[in-house]
Enzyme design. Structure first.
Site, PDB file in Angstrom:
ATOM      1  N   CYS A 149      -6.717  -5.152  -1.381  1.00 39.52           N
ATOM      2  CA  CYS A 149      -7.829  -6.097  -0.943  1.00 39.52           C
ATOM      3  C   CYS A 149      -8.518  -6.568  -2.007  1.00 39.52           C
ATOM      4  O   CYS A 149      -8.871  -7.737  -2.025  1.00 39.52           O
ATOM      5  CB  CYS A 149      -8.585  -4.941  -0.013  1.00 39.52           C
ATOM      6  SG  CYS A 149      -9.570  -3.812  -0.793  1.00 39.52           S
ATOM      7  N   TRP A 177       0.778  -1.316  -0.126  1.00 35.45           N
ATOM      8  CA  TRP A 177      -0.066   0.129   0.054  1.00 35.45           C
ATOM      9  C   TRP A 177       0.804   1.240  -0.062  1.00 35.45           C
ATOM     10  O   TRP A 177       0.420   2.470   0.406  1.00 35.45           O
ATOM     11  CB  TRP A 177      -0.860   0.191   1.259  1.00 35.45           C
ATOM     12  CG  TRP A 177      -1.991  -0.771   1.243  1.00 35.45           C
ATOM     13  CD1 TRP A 177      -3.212  -0.584   0.716  1.00 35.45           C
ATOM     14  CD2 TRP A 177      -1.843  -2.369   1.574  1.00 35.45           C
ATOM     15  NE1 TRP A 177      -4.029  -1.958   0.835  1.00 35.45           N
ATOM     16  CE2 TRP A 177      -3.288  -2.925   1.197  1.00 35.45           C
ATOM     17  CE3 TRP A 177      -1.178  -3.334   1.975  1.00 35.45           C
ATOM     18  CZ2 TRP A 177      -3.557  -4.284   1.428  1.00 35.45           C
ATOM     19  CZ3 TRP A 177      -1.414  -4.594   2.412  1.00 35.45           C
ATOM     20  CH2 TRP A 177      -2.622  -5.011   1.866  1.00 35.45           C
ATOM     21  N   HIS A 218     -13.542  -1.623   1.459  1.00 38.60           N
ATOM     22  CA  HIS A 218     -12.578  -2.924   1.533  1.00 38.60           C
ATOM     23  C   HIS A 218     -13.538  -4.064   1.086  1.00 38.60           C
ATOM     24  O   HIS A 218     -14.461  -3.982   1.150  1.00 38.60           O
ATOM     25  CB  HIS A 218     -12.641  -2.986   3.249  1.00 38.60           C
ATOM     26  CG  HIS A 218     -11.704  -4.278   3.385  1.00 38.60           C
ATOM     27  ND1 HIS A 218     -10.338  -4.619   2.783  1.00 38.60           N
ATOM     28  CD2 HIS A 218     -11.735  -5.299   4.230  1.00 38.60           C
ATOM     29  CE1 HIS A 218     -10.072  -5.544   3.196  1.00 38.60           C
ATOM     30  NE2 HIS A 218     -10.646  -6.028   4.234  1.00 38.60           N
ATOM     31  N   ASP A 253     -11.836 -13.287   4.596  1.00 39.74           N
ATOM     32  CA  ASP A 253     -11.141 -12.149   4.385  1.00 39.74           C
ATOM     33  C   ASP A 253      -9.573 -12.361   4.201  1.00 39.74           C
ATOM     34  O   ASP A 253      -9.167 -12.999   5.336  1.00 39.74           O
ATOM     35  CB  ASP A 253     -11.189 -10.847   5.363  1.00 39.74           C
ATOM     36  CG  ASP A 253     -10.652  -9.543   4.895  1.00 39.74           C
ATOM     37  OD1 ASP A 253      -9.940  -9.394   3.967  1.00 39.74           O
ATOM     38  OD2 ASP A 253     -11.025  -8.596   5.445  1.00 39.74           O
ATOM     39  N   TYR A 264      -6.424   4.257   0.512  1.00 38.93           N
ATOM     40  CA  TYR A 264      -7.970   3.990   0.666  1.00 38.93           C
ATOM     41  C   TYR A 264      -8.372   3.399   1.633  1.00 38.93           C
ATOM     42  O   TYR A 264      -9.539   2.940   2.232  1.00 38.93           O
ATOM     43  CB  TYR A 264      -8.570   3.119  -0.716  1.00 38.93           C
ATOM     44  CG  TYR A 264      -8.122   1.821  -0.617  1.00 38.93           C
ATOM     45  CD1 TYR A 264      -8.725   0.940  -0.299  1.00 38.93           C
ATOM     46  CD2 TYR A 264      -6.623   1.407  -1.084  1.00 38.93           C
ATOM     47  CE1 TYR A 264      -8.433  -0.496  -0.068  1.00 38.93           C
ATOM     48  CE2 TYR A 264      -6.484  -0.138  -1.028  1.00 38.93           C
ATOM     49  CZ  TYR A 264      -7.146  -0.980  -0.529  1.00 38.93           C
ATOM     50  OH  TYR A 264      -6.743  -2.265  -0.468  1.00 38.93           O
TER      51      TYR A 264
END
Length: 776
Positions: A349, A313, A408, A431, A594
């Protein structure tokens, strides 16, 4: 759709092992039929024959499987079978043993076995079946009967349907045909098949042939499988659909991109099982979808197990591929396999979630990709999202570790949950993005959506974390002079908005927020929040609400600001009292990832609204292009924080509003007719929205059945310039296919496009042209 186990009795043949033939010759149509009542005596005679020549094949064993064996030679006295068992080293040993000469698994992609098991779409020549389907089967490095990884399938007179077993369907000369059954709890994976025979002269075993390996998958069509789903439309979507839509952006500016899951592509099933093997877990646990989804949740990320994708990220992707470039899972999974388990660079993600959907659908678990907007990341198990402010209402950055991501992306998978109280089966949240550890590993779920909805965060797995993502309250704390903190404000309706997934049977967006939470502000929703937070680390944070007569709201016009233009938002203050109010406001805008993590750059503005009459007062807030053009991260995400105080009542006002700068789409235009095996072209066009040059632009193009993933180093694109490029390829599959393209460069990301291309079979296309010419 209740996800409950049902009786195996009386179910259809789906879920059975396919017929397998041992012997010579071709199968006839008659052989494909189930044995009828008038054939019972004949089948029993075959059974007696088998017992005579192969007494060890018929006794009952604990584990059973379905198979067909061909080429069984019956020994005779002429061949040396004198009733005496040969001694080792006898030159005529091969002639007196009952040996399997050939095995026909009837594994054609267009044959009954593959079509009835819904595995005809896999681009593989192996026999791929769904459990709930015998002979000697072994899976895993150390196959053990007691653990279900070594299956010995006995011949039985009649199939009972709830265990590994095989029955003779037909016997003709030296060829027998078997129907094999597997239990709906069988371990999934790749099985090595051998056939063992015994007679009075000794035993023999067929040689293992990798071409006869059998792949067993979960079976949503089998009522006794834990992953059973009773809607055919949903099975088509959540198992058989190899493309989908993934949503991103903000709650007010929802964007969508098409994703190639490609679970049936050649080699992908092997890669998925490679990922399972790399996990180091015992195959004996692979019959339980709960275990499998936890393994995949952990293995798709890389921090602690060298999984499929390395997350990044930072904005610097020079050592790999930018996450926004990917448009499908196939390229990622094949690269991971090719490099023998070296994590692929890089993912975020939606990439993690896209790969999870591919792997789980490939293995037979109904799965969908889900996006949660304004998604909270709770770091201290408080089940609240906490914002800490100093005495001047300025954020205390080092304490603000909780965050709210613009969006997400994770997954829902479908299964019964016999390990939980009744009512918790159905959709489960999973997840794979590495955020917090679960039992020491970076994974999350499966968490029952029903448990999340009712705040039952004490139920496994990781329900509390998922609850906080979709329904935590945002609580503001102010530092006191003595160093302690007091709760000064809370927002109850900003987390977990517009939870989205692709609709069944169309490319429309389906809002599934109601599956995760009760309507915001309802008694049921508040009870769920208070129930959940009573198990959190800050249960005392909830006190009686205070009176409020001034409200603060931030909104945007239409679809919101575009990249390259000034960004404008509207701040609205409303006074619901009959008295005059004076308000001081402090605002700051932050460039951020984000994920809700702020970048250092901030722009600050202070202003007063004095006095505030008993009506709505609006202020247009503007951020000029020159102030953000060199500061954005790859999602072009920004956050406006507005806080203030009402002078007369000391009421605190606070809100945070996330927004993004919208990027243009790529336009994909097919040139000419699309026909299998014939070259075609497409034109990809794009207009640079920025008043600056885009440097080192890279296009990425791919399409299942059209062309494999391809990168095109285009070069620079001038300010506001329109460019186009033409790509040629040869379609390999007919039907409606999706061609995907994306653009990436340092100045502009999240640019993509999709085009539906209908590909005709070559013969059909020729007939069409001939008919057209005749008509003319």
């Amino acid at each position: 759709m209740p996800a409950e186990r049902r009786s195996i009795r009386g179910r259809s043949a789906v879920g059975r092992f396919p017929s397998v033939t041992l012997g010579f010759g071709e199968d006839t149509e008659e052989e494909k039929e189930e044995p009828k009542e008038n054939n019972v005596k004949k089948r029993n005679a075959c059974q007696e024959w088998l017992r005579k020549v192969c007494p060890c094949c018929c006794p009952k064993h604990d584990d059973v499987t379905d198979t067909e064996v061909t080429g069984v030679d019956e020994p005779s006295k002429e061949d040396g079978g004198n009733g005496e068992k040969p001694v080792p080293g006898d030159k005529e040993l091969d002639e007196v043993l009952l040996k399997v000469k050939s095995i026909d698994l009837l594994k054609s992609k267009s044959g009954a076995n593959r079509t009835e098991h819904h595995t005809h779409l896999y681009q593989s020549d192996n026999l791929i079946i769904r459990r709930g389907l015998h002979l000697d089967l072994k899976t895993g490095p150390l196959a053990v009967v007691a653990k279900g990884t070594h299956v010995i399938i006995p011949l039985v007179a009649k199939l009972e349907g709830d265990r590994w077993e095989a029955a003779v369907v037909k016997q003709e000369d030296k060829k027998i045909k078997l129907l094999v059954n597997s239990p709906p709890t069988a371990v999934i994976g790749r099985y090595q098949l051998t056939v063992e025979t015994n007679n009075q002269n000794g035993s023999a075993s067929s040689t293992h042939d990798p071409a006869n390996d059998i792949y067993i998958l979960f079976n949503p069509w089998c009522q006794d499988d834990i992953v059973y789903m009773d809607s055919e439309d949903e099975r088509q979507e959540y198992i058989l659909n190899d493309t989908g839509r993934i949503y991103y952006g903000t709650k007010d500016q929802i964007g969508a991109r098409t994703w190639n899951y490609g679970q049936f592509n050649d080699g992908i099933l092997a890669v998925c099982l490679f990922v399972m093997e790399k996990s180091g877990t015992s195959p004996s646990g692979w019959g339980d979808p709960i275990n499998v989804v936890r393994i995949i949740s952990a293995m798709v990320n890389s921090p602690d197990d060298q999984g499929v994708l390395e997350g990044n990220w930072s904005g610097d992707y020079s050592n790999g591929t930018s996450p926004t470039v990917w448009s499908g899972s196939v390229e990622i999974l094949k690269e991971y396999h090719k490099k023998n388990g070296t994590p692929v660079k890089y993912g975020q993600c939606w990439v993690f979630a896209g790969v999870v959907t591919t792997v789980l659908r490939c293995l037979g678990v109904p799965t969908r990709t889900v996006t949660n907007f304004s998604s909270a990341h709770d770091t201290d198990v408080s089940l609240t999202t906490d914002v800490y402010l100093d005495e001047n209402l300025e954020p205390i950055e080092y304490l603000n570790v909780d965050s709210i991501w613009n969006f997400h992306v994770w997954n829902d998978c479908w299964m019964a949950r016999e390990d939980l109280p009744p009512g918790n089966g159905g959709w489960q949240a999973v997840d794979a993005t590495p955020q917090e550890t679960s039992q020491g590993t970076y994974c999350c779920g499966p968490a029952s959506l029903a448990a999340v909805r009712y705040g039952q965060v004490f139920l496994k797995h990781d329900t509390s974390f998922v609850f906080a993502e979709v329904n935590s309250d945002k609580i503001y704390w102010q530092k006191n002079a003595d160093g302690t903190f007091s709760q000064i404000y809370s927002e109850k309706k900003i987390v977990g908005v517009s939870i989205s997934t692709k609709a069944v049977g169309s490319d429309e967006r389906s809002d599934i927020t109601h599956l995760y939470k009760h309507p915001e502000g309802s008694d049921e929703e508040r009870i769920a929040v208070e129930t959940a937070c009573s198990y959190g680390s800050k249960a005392k944070a909830y006190s009686s609400p205070t009176a409020e007569d001034v409200s603060l709201e931030v909104t945007l016009d239409g679809e919101g600001p575009k990249m390259g233009k000034d960004a404008e938002l509207m701040i609205t203050l409303k006074n619901s009292s009959s008295q005059q109010r004076s308000v001081s406001l402090h605002s700051q805008v932050s460039v951020m990832y984000y994920t809700g993590v702020h970048k250092a750059t901030k722009m600050v503005l202070d202003f007063w609204r004095n006095p505030l009459s008993p009506t709505a007062s609006q202020h247009r807030w503007t951020l000029e292009y020159k102030d953000y053009k060199d500061k954005l991260m790859d999602q072009a995400a920004l956050m406006l924080t507005v806080s203030g105080r009402v002078k007369e009542t000391q009421q605190i006002l606070a809100t945070q509003f996330s927004f993004r700068l919208r990027t243009p789409d790529l336009i994909i235009k097919p040139l000419g007719k699309a026909v299998v095996g014939e070259k075609m072209s497409v034109e990809i066009s794009f207009t640079n929205p920025l008043p600056q040059v885009l440097k080192a632009v890279v296009f990425h193009v791919e399409g299942l059945g059209l062309l494999t993933a391809r990168k095109i180093n285009y070069g620079d694109i001038g300010s506001h310039a329109t460019v186009s490029l033409t790509e040629q390829f040869i379609p390999t599959l007919s039907g409606t296919r999706k061609l995907l393209a994306s653009l990436d460069c340092k100045q502009l990301t999240q640019v993509h496009g999709v085009s539906d291309i209908t590909v005709e079979e070559k013969s059909n296309a020729s007939l069409y042209i001939e008919a057209y010419q005749t008509k003319q």
